[in-house]
Write a protein that holds these residues in place. Structure first.
Motif, mmCIF file in Angstrom:
data_model
loop_
_atom_site.group_PDB
_atom_site.id
_atom_site.type_symbol
_atom_site.label_atom_id
_atom_site.label_comp_id
_atom_site.label_asym_id
_atom_site.label_seq_id
_atom_site.Cartn_x
_atom_site.Cartn_y
_atom_site.Cartn_z
ATOM 1 N N PHE A 191 69.559 58.817 6.189
ATOM 2 C CA PHE A 191 69.077 60.052 6.915
ATOM 3 C C PHE A 191 67.972 59.999 7.995
ATOM 4 N N ILE A 192 68.040 60.748 9.106
ATOM 5 C CA ILE A 192 66.858 60.436 10.000
ATOM 6 C C ILE A 192 66.347 61.807 10.542
ATOM 7 N N LEU A 193 65.192 61.596 10.756
ATOM 8 C CA LEU A 193 64.344 62.760 10.982
ATOM 9 C C LEU A 193 64.422 63.039 12.491
ATOM 10 N N PRO A 194 64.482 64.396 13.164
ATOM 11 C CA PRO A 194 64.359 64.317 14.656
ATOM 12 C C PRO A 194 63.293 63.517 15.096
ATOM 13 N N SER A 195 63.539 62.738 15.970
ATOM 14 C CA SER A 195 62.676 61.859 16.656
ATOM 15 C C SER A 195 63.092 61.218 17.601
ATOM 16 N N GLY A 196 62.602 60.019 18.112
ATOM 17 C CA GLY A 196 63.364 58.987 19.271
ATOM 18 C C GLY A 196 62.674 59.457 20.671
ATOM 19 N N GLY A 197 61.580 60.123 20.871
ATOM 20 C CA GLY A 197 61.179 60.428 22.183
ATOM 21 C C GLY A 197 61.387 61.793 22.610
ATOM 22 N N LYS A 198 61.007 62.178 23.918
ATOM 23 C CA LYS A 198 61.078 63.479 24.450
ATOM 24 C C LYS A 198 62.351 64.092 24.331
ATOM 25 N N SER A 199 63.196 63.154 24.979
ATOM 26 C CA SER A 199 64.835 63.637 25.240
ATOM 27 C C SER A 199 65.461 63.754 23.913
ATOM 28 N N SER A 200 65.337 62.739 23.063
ATOM 29 C CA SER A 200 65.994 62.740 21.872
ATOM 30 C C SER A 200 65.506 64.114 20.904
ATOM 31 N N ALA A 201 64.186 64.322 20.988
ATOM 32 C CA ALA A 201 63.627 65.269 20.171
ATOM 33 C C ALA A 201 64.278 66.840 20.627
ATOM 34 N N ALA A 202 64.115 66.951 22.035
ATOM 35 C CA ALA A 202 64.788 68.223 22.675
ATOM 36 C C ALA A 202 66.141 68.509 22.243
#
Length: 197
Positions: A125-136
């Motif tokens: 399971f992953i949390l919302p993350s990965g930079g601005k594009s990914s998080a948005a």
């Protein structure tokens, strides 16, 4: 030097986005499916706004899928038109004009498959993350999931095209997939869920 002040005149257009505008009831004034339809229209608009924000971040990062996000925003307008045309009360000509195409669902699935081929397998399971594009994009997905849950009873009642529900379901999967893809392309790691000890 005196400041110039603009006078309020009828020459200036008034906002047409207020729910209180004549002819468009506020949610508290209606019940049942009509109320759900109003909220669905609002969430459809929120999806478009959040996707545009995600698209702006993605453009800045040079991602290849920004044209897809723009096309999705156009399709969401069609989603809204279909939702706002209840089958039980709309004219046949309006229902025919706002019929939702299954081709849009097929297209989303092809995009999902294409990005998935380039991604590493998802084993946690992953949390919302990965930079601005990914998080948005993750935020846009959350709004999409909310709309998907709300459209289900309207579809079951026969007031909205079932293809709309399918599209929102696949759209949430697309946004999740492309969020992971954006993180990968930007070289950002995904935050894995770990149960607090």
């Amino acid at each position: 030097m005196k400041e110039a002040h603009l006078k309020k005149t009828d020459e200036f257009p008034r906002s047409t986005q207020k729910l209180e505008t004549k002819g468009f009831p506020v949610p508290s004034q209606v019940r049942g499916d009509q109320r759900r339809i109003i909220y669905l229209r609002l969430w459809e608009q929120q999806m478009s706004y959040h996707q545009q924000l995600a698209r702006e971040f993605s453009i800045d990062s040079g991602h290849s899928f920004t044209d897809q996000l723009e096309k999705i925003q156009c399709v969401l307008q069609d989603v809204g038109s279909n939702i706002a045309t209840p089958r039980s009360s709309a004219r046949d000509s309006h229902i025919k004009k706002t019929k939702f195409s299954s081709q849009t669902v097929i297209e989303l699935e092809s995009w999902i498959d294409s990005f998935t081929e380039e991604l590493p397998p998802l084993t946690n399971f992953i949390l919302p993350s990965g930079g601005k594009s990914s998080a948005a994009l993750h935020v846009a997905r959350a709004v999409c999931r909310r709309a998907e849950r709300c459209v289900a009873p309207v579809v079951r009642s026969g007031e909205t095209d079932p293809e709309v529900a399918k599209y929102l379901n696949r759209l949430s999967d697309y946004l999740f997939t492309v969020a992971r893809y954006a993180a990968m392309k930007e070289g950002n790691g995904e935050t894995i869920y770990r149960r607090p000890e």
